[in-house]
Every structure is written in C-alpha cells, then in structure tokens.
Design an enzyme around this catalytic site. Sequence first.
Site, mmCIF file in Angstrom:
data_model
loop_
_atom_site.group_PDB
_atom_site.id
_atom_site.type_symbol
_atom_site.label_atom_id
_atom_site.label_comp_id
_atom_site.label_asym_id
_atom_site.label_seq_id
_atom_site.Cartn_x
_atom_site.Cartn_y
_atom_site.Cartn_z
ATOM 1 C CB THR A 61 -0.887 0.034 1.265
ATOM 2 O OG1 THR A 61 -1.628 -1.179 1.326
ATOM 3 C CG2 THR A 61 -1.833 1.214 1.226
ATOM 4 C CE LYS A 86 1.671 2.206 4.082
ATOM 5 N NZ LYS A 86 2.175 0.906 3.682
ATOM 6 C CE LYS A 137 -5.102 -1.048 1.609
ATOM 7 N NZ LYS A 137 -5.487 -2.206 2.350
HETATM 8 P P1 NAD Z 1 5.798 -6.073 7.554
HETATM 9 O O1 NAD Z 1 6.560 -4.970 8.172
HETATM 10 O O2 NAD Z 1 5.389 -7.244 8.374
HETATM 11 O O3 NAD Z 1 6.616 -6.640 6.271
HETATM 12 C C1 NAD Z 1 7.395 -5.867 5.425
HETATM 13 C C2 NAD Z 1 8.670 -6.674 5.118
HETATM 14 O O4 NAD Z 1 9.450 -5.947 4.177
HETATM 15 C C3 NAD Z 1 9.550 -6.902 6.357
HETATM 16 O O5 NAD Z 1 9.810 -8.289 6.497
HETATM 17 C C4 NAD Z 1 10.840 -6.114 6.055
HETATM 18 O O6 NAD Z 1 11.998 -6.719 6.563
HETATM 19 C C5 NAD Z 1 10.811 -6.128 4.523
HETATM 20 N N1 NAD Z 1 11.619 -5.069 3.930
HETATM 21 C C6 NAD Z 1 11.704 -3.766 4.274
HETATM 22 N N2 NAD Z 1 12.542 -3.116 3.438
HETATM 23 C C7 NAD Z 1 12.995 -4.035 2.543
HETATM 24 C C8 NAD Z 1 13.871 -3.977 1.441
HETATM 25 N N3 NAD Z 1 14.476 -2.839 1.080
HETATM 26 N N4 NAD Z 1 14.115 -5.125 0.752
HETATM 27 C C9 NAD Z 1 13.513 -6.278 1.103
HETATM 28 N N5 NAD Z 1 12.659 -6.403 2.161
HETATM 29 C C10 NAD Z 1 12.421 -5.274 2.859
HETATM 30 O O7 NAD Z 1 4.518 -5.383 6.875
HETATM 31 P P2 NAD Z 1 3.163 -6.113 6.376
HETATM 32 O O8 NAD Z 1 2.149 -6.064 7.451
HETATM 33 O O9 NAD Z 1 3.505 -7.402 5.731
HETATM 34 O O10 NAD Z 1 2.694 -5.038 5.281
HETATM 35 C C11 NAD Z 1 3.280 -4.988 3.994
HETATM 36 C C12 NAD Z 1 2.431 -4.066 3.126
HETATM 37 O O11 NAD Z 1 1.094 -4.567 3.072
HETATM 38 C C13 NAD Z 1 2.336 -2.634 3.639
HETATM 39 O O12 NAD Z 1 2.426 -1.755 2.545
HETATM 40 C C14 NAD Z 1 0.971 -2.585 4.317
HETATM 41 O O13 NAD Z 1 0.427 -1.297 4.339
HETATM 42 C C15 NAD Z 1 0.178 -3.531 3.432
HETATM 43 N N6 NAD Z 1 -0.982 -4.163 4.081
HETATM 44 C C16 NAD Z 1 -0.856 -4.735 5.303
HETATM 45 C C17 NAD Z 1 -1.973 -5.343 5.886
HETATM 46 C C18 NAD Z 1 -1.871 -6.001 7.244
HETATM 47 O O14 NAD Z 1 -2.919 -6.348 7.822
HETATM 48 N N7 NAD Z 1 -0.695 -6.227 7.781
HETATM 49 C C19 NAD Z 1 -3.206 -5.358 5.211
HETATM 50 C C20 NAD Z 1 -3.296 -4.797 3.932
HETATM 51 C C21 NAD Z 1 -2.154 -4.192 3.378
#
Ligand code: NAD
Length: 296
Positions: A93, A244, A169
Amino acid sequence: MKIAFIGLGNMGGGMAANLVKAGHQVNAFDLSADALARAKDQGCTPCTTVREAVQGVDAVVSMLPNGKIVQKVYEDDVIGHAPRAATLIDCSTIDVDTARNVMKSAAKYGSYEMVDAPVSGGIAAANAGTLTFMVGGTPSAFMHAETILKHMGKAVIHAGGSGAGQAAKICNNMILGATMVATCEAFVMAKKLGLDPQTFYDISSKASGQSWSMTSYCPLPGVGPQSPADNDYQGGFATNLMLKDLLLAMEAAEQANAAVPMGARAAELYQEFANLGQGNVDFSGIIRMLEASGEA
Ligand code: NAD
C-alpha cells in the site's frame, strides 16, 4: 513459473507460501534473516540480494512497508535487472504518485509490464489465499498479473490504469476508518442512553446503520461475530496501518482537490489514538478512547 518475491513480512510471508503451494518456483528476498528463514521453511528459495532473486524470473511480486522503499527497490535492483519480459507486481500500500512514478521508470526500459495491486484483507487472508486485489495498469499487464494474483486471493479486480489500484485501496480504507469510528461512537452512546449493546446490534445490523465495521468486525466484545474485540483488540488490523492508509488518503485528497471532511476527522482520531501508545492495537480498539473521553 519462476517468481521473485520481495518483502516476506506479516503479509508477504503467507502470500509467497501460497505461490509455492500453487506450484511456482519462488525466489525470496527480505532484509530480515528471520523472515527469509521462515520463507525457506515454506518452500521458497532464499536469495541474498534483490538482484539475485530477480535473475531469470517470469514475474516479480513485492509486499513492502512504504512507497520510498518500493521506489528504491524497483529503481535500484529490479528494473534493468529482471528479464525484460517479466511482469512486475507491487502489492504494497503506497501513495498513488509513487506507484505511477515507478511504473514510468519501468516503462522507460521498454517492455516491462507493471501493475500496482494493493490488497484488502489482513494477515489471515494473506495466509489463507483469500485476499482481494485492486489492480492498476494496462489491460495486458492486468491479464498477466491476474494469472499470478489468483493464487493468493479470492478476487482480482482491474481498477483502471496505473495507480488506480492504490486509489481504490485508499478510498476504500477511508470509508473503513470513518465507519469504524462512527460505529464505535454509536455503541458508546447507545450504552449511555441505556440500550443493551446486543439489542442495539440486533437492530442496527438489520437497519440503515449497518456496515462491515458493525456486522463483520464489531468493535464491542461479545457482540456480533468473532472479531479482534473478543481478543482484547490484539491481532487484526493495527491502528498504525489504518493511520498510514488514512494519511495516504489525505495526501491524495489534497492533490486531487477532493473534500474529505469525514476522512480527515477519522485520520485525526486515529493519530490521537496512536499517540496514546496504541499503534499496535487493532483499529477497532479506538472504542476505548471514545469511552474514556466521555468519562473525562
Ligand atoms: P511487515 O513490516 O510485516 O513486512 C514488510 C517486510 O518488508 C519486512 O519483512 C521487512 O523486513 C521487509 N523489507 C523492508 N525493506 C525491505 C527492502 N528494502 N528489501 C527487502 N525487504 C524489505 O509489513 P506487512 O504487514 O507485511 O505489510 C506490507 C504491506 O502490506 C504494507 O504496505 C501494508 O500497508 C500492506 N498491508 C498490510 C496489511 C496487514 O494487515 N498487515 C493489510 C493490507 C495491506
């Protein structure tokens, strides 16, 4: 197919595992060694860099924290390094402008097809493969992305051109933030007016006050279906993530010159709730702040 998956956190971990279950070969990369080890346990091939992960793949899927990181990962290590025929799919997102800019960078190389494909549904849906994808990109890019996204979701919807997935979204989550606050304040007020919460739920869930926030994610414990409220507001969709999305919505509203008074108020209230140290609490927990401010 051979697919690179970048970002194996709460969401990406389960999504990559579902691609493996569907029979794809998945090259995984994450900055976190723990996330990478979990992906390996799920059958992914761990890689030490993004550039290594994208070698020879048919598609790249990313699930990263924010737009800055997405832009850097794609512009530094994906575009020009993945095969030109690869389909690029960003499921994070992020803001509409960054999504469009990254797609422009990909297009400069000629043949990449890229979509923005953010999701609705949380960690449980990511694990179960029941996410809803909102996809922005050309019809041809959508068609290629759909063949991969369908293994991770129950619905894959073409929202329009580049950035349209992100636009859908944040508009959707702006409704969610505003209706959750409205539902919470109605429950608090109903109780103060002497209504039994279950009785109020039985009435409003069948009347015009009904919404997803009420009937699928009721913010009051013991009322409606099982929800994070029944688990002391743990798990579910964290307040920080709702904030966010609301801040991304406010940024987009300003750029588009759209009036969003309800969304803006929801953003303020979620900011207030996060400032109370509740950022990791489920977003329906804001009912506690509303209850407490009424007591003050
Ligand atoms: P998270 O923090 O659990 O996962 C993100 C991952 O990206 C982490 O493991 C981190 O180490 C990795 N990362 C960061 N920088 C990096 C890089 N340069 N190279 C490789 N890996 C890297 O977050 P999440 O909850 O999995 O959310 C991910 C996305 O999904 C976000 O944009 C969030 O807004 C969206 N989202 C989350 C949810 C939810 O319920 N968690 C729901 C819908 C959308």
